[in-house]
Motif scaffolding. Sequence first.
Motif, PDB file in Angstrom:
ATOM      1  N   PRO A  45      -2.440  37.721  -1.103  1.00 19.61           N
ATOM      2  CA  PRO A  45      -2.467  37.769  -2.577  1.00 19.61           C
ATOM      3  C   PRO A  45      -1.712  36.602  -3.226  1.00 19.61           C
ATOM      4  O   PRO A  45      -2.104  36.137  -4.296  1.00 19.61           O
ATOM      5  CB  PRO A  45      -1.797  39.103  -2.915  1.00 19.61           C
ATOM      6  N   ILE A  48      -3.963  33.624  -3.319  1.00 18.96           N
ATOM      7  CA  ILE A  48      -4.922  33.796  -4.413  1.00 18.96           C
ATOM      8  C   ILE A  48      -4.258  33.428  -5.738  1.00 18.96           C
ATOM      9  O   ILE A  48      -4.810  32.665  -6.538  1.00 18.96           O
ATOM     10  CB  ILE A  48      -5.469  35.241  -4.446  1.00 18.96           C
ATOM     11  N   LYS A  49      -3.052  33.933  -5.967  1.00 20.91           N
ATOM     12  CA  LYS A  49      -2.315  33.678  -7.214  1.00 20.91           C
ATOM     13  C   LYS A  49      -2.010  32.189  -7.379  1.00 20.91           C
ATOM     14  O   LYS A  49      -2.221  31.609  -8.449  1.00 20.91           O
ATOM     15  CB  LYS A  49      -1.016  34.487  -7.210  1.00 20.91           C
ATOM     16  N   MET A  52      -5.143  30.282  -8.175  1.00 21.02           N
ATOM     17  CA  MET A  52      -5.571  30.576  -9.546  1.00 21.02           C
ATOM     18  C   MET A  52      -4.798  29.685 -10.516  1.00 21.02           C
ATOM     19  O   MET A  52      -5.360  29.195 -11.502  1.00 21.02           O
ATOM     20  CB  MET A  52      -5.359  32.055  -9.865  1.00 21.02           C
ATOM     21  N   ASP A  57     -10.508  29.778  -7.963  1.00 18.50           N
ATOM     22  CA  ASP A  57     -10.552  31.209  -7.652  1.00 18.50           C
ATOM     23  C   ASP A  57     -10.988  31.430  -6.201  1.00 18.50           C
ATOM     24  O   ASP A  57     -12.130  31.159  -5.851  1.00 18.50           O
ATOM     25  CB  ASP A  57     -11.518  31.914  -8.600  1.00 18.50           C
ATOM     26  N   SER A  59     -10.330  34.506  -4.832  1.00 14.63           N
ATOM     27  CA  SER A  59     -10.190  35.967  -4.707  1.00 14.63           C
ATOM     28  C   SER A  59     -11.392  36.611  -4.008  1.00 14.63           C
ATOM     29  O   SER A  59     -11.279  37.700  -3.470  1.00 14.63           O
ATOM     30  CB  SER A  59      -9.990  36.610  -6.076  1.00 14.63           C
ATOM     31  N   HIS A  60     -12.528  35.916  -3.992  1.00 11.83           N
ATOM     32  CA  HIS A  60     -13.733  36.441  -3.349  1.00 11.83           C
ATOM     33  C   HIS A  60     -13.819  36.043  -1.868  1.00 11.83           C
ATOM     34  O   HIS A  60     -14.721  36.477  -1.168  1.00 11.83           O
ATOM     35  CB  HIS A  60     -14.972  35.935  -4.094  1.00 11.83           C
TER      36      HIS A  60
END
Length: 138
Positions: A45, A48-49, A52, A57, A59-60
């Motif tokens: 995570p 991902i952060k 971002m 992105d 996240s997928h």
Amino acid sequence: MKKRILVLCTGNSCRSQIAHGFLKSFAGDKAEIYSAGIETHGVNPKAIKTMMEEGIDISHHTSDNIDEYKNVDFDFVMTVCDNAKENCPYFPTTAKVFHHNFSDPAKAQGTEEEIDEQFKIITDEIKMYCKEFVNQNL
């Protein structure tokens, strides 16, 4: 013709995912980017952060095992940690291999802010490496 690039690390959770995101962003339609690990740990995570915050992105993304790609003919294989370089199972390829050992941000210790800072430092290192890779090889 698009080049196929595989980014490989231990768990396919941080470093390879970050590199995957940057390579895809920098290469655009010049390459197909894949990432995998010799194990799968799930996408971190914090990775991902951090990505971002870079405007990318991931996240997928999924955490994939190297075995899933043994039949893909890669042009480049990029290992982003010594463990992956030393323990990657052999699979036949004519790919040009690149290696750089980045520290694992998932192993960072300290306060939340200190851990976030380690993620940012490693992300910046990977970003510069990927930008140079694309500029020199694509």
